[in-house]
Scaffold this motif. Sequence first.
Motif, PDB file in Angstrom:
ATOM      1  N   THR A   1      19.758  92.877  40.436  1.00 40.99           N
ATOM      2  CA  THR A   1      20.345  91.706  41.089  1.00 40.99           C
ATOM      3  C   THR A   1      19.308  91.010  41.956  1.00 40.99           C
ATOM      4  O   THR A   1      18.564  91.668  42.700  1.00 40.99           O
TER       5      THR A   1
ATOM      6  N   ARG B   1      22.891  95.032  34.667  1.00 34.21           N
ATOM      7  CA  ARG B   1      23.464  96.049  35.559  1.00 34.21           C
ATOM      8  C   ARG B   1      22.338  96.726  36.349  1.00 34.21           C
ATOM      9  O   ARG B   1      21.379  97.226  35.778  1.00 34.21           O
TER      10      ARG B   1
ATOM     11  N   GLU C   1      23.050  88.368  39.105  1.00 31.91           N
ATOM     12  CA  GLU C   1      22.936  89.662  38.422  1.00 31.91           C
ATOM     13  C   GLU C   1      22.382  89.439  37.022  1.00 31.91           C
ATOM     14  O   GLU C   1      23.059  88.908  36.144  1.00 31.91           O
TER      15      GLU C   1
ATOM     16  N   GLU D   1      23.786  85.594  44.978  1.00 29.95           N
ATOM     17  CA  GLU D   1      23.239  86.687  44.177  1.00 29.95           C
ATOM     18  C   GLU D   1      23.311  86.328  42.701  1.00 29.95           C
ATOM     19  O   GLU D   1      24.266  85.685  42.261  1.00 29.95           O
TER      20      GLU D   1
END
Length: 298
Positions: free
Chosen positions: A177, A174, A171, A169
């Motif tokens: 992702t 915030r 990111e 993953e």
Amino acid sequence: MGLGSKFKEVKKAYVEANQMLGDLIKVTPSSKIVGDLAQFMVQNGLSRAEAEAQAEELSFPRSVVEFLQGYIGVPHGGFPEPFRSKVLKDLPRVEGRPGASLPPLDLQALEKELVDRHGEEVTPEDVLSAAMYPDVFAHFKDFTATFGPLDSLNTRLFLQGPRIAEEFEVELERGKTLHIKALAVSDLNRAGQRQVFFELNGQLRSILVKDTQAMKEMHFHPKALKDVKGQIGAPMPGKVIDIKVAAGAKVTKGQPLCVLSAMKMETVVTSPMEGTVRKVHVTKDMTLEGDDLILEIE
């Protein structure tokens, strides 16, 4: 630098390089300057006596030349002579503390210049980075403009890339992702590229990626003949970042011909003789091995 198998020789050369430069107090960056000189000596098979005897003709790493120019100040005990004069020849010298004679820096003007050049929000950290390390910062901005926010990747993925079938993953911010799974890598095509297949958030994707290592192995570059004075070879492996002369140009002894860079170590290749450039064998961004032919002078 291709010297991984010669680490013992590099350590021995470090002792000699340190004595050549006057037994420096080792802190960053002076310890790196000694290391650059040590690697240069091993790469070119030079003892201390040979490096000192040939100092007028050799193209030393830029960090060594700038140290001898006085760019980081005057070392305890002064500069080593006649080594310094042989290396510098007519290059300018900074007397005393470099900061005392540096012109004032207009940080607001620099910030405006960065905004104009990169067209995005510039942070105070960016301005300070560009002020202290202009070349490194410019390279960093070009790199991230090409490849995106690489600080989102963990260190192993950044340095080595994902393993086949590995899921990870990323990111970006915030709540945003990316889910990525590496699937397969194709054979090399004629352009030196490989097709990389992966899943991005469950969707199949593929991109063409240049395999720089394979392209280096595919490309045969002529070597400079050491007994032919007019053949100028690369003193260290590296990428050509600047070419300062063209075929037909008249050059003087000590004149800069091109600039190589590898692992933050820059080398300005200078002419060992006076003459006319017959042929240039390199182009900008070309990757060279040690002794690869850069140009010929007659």
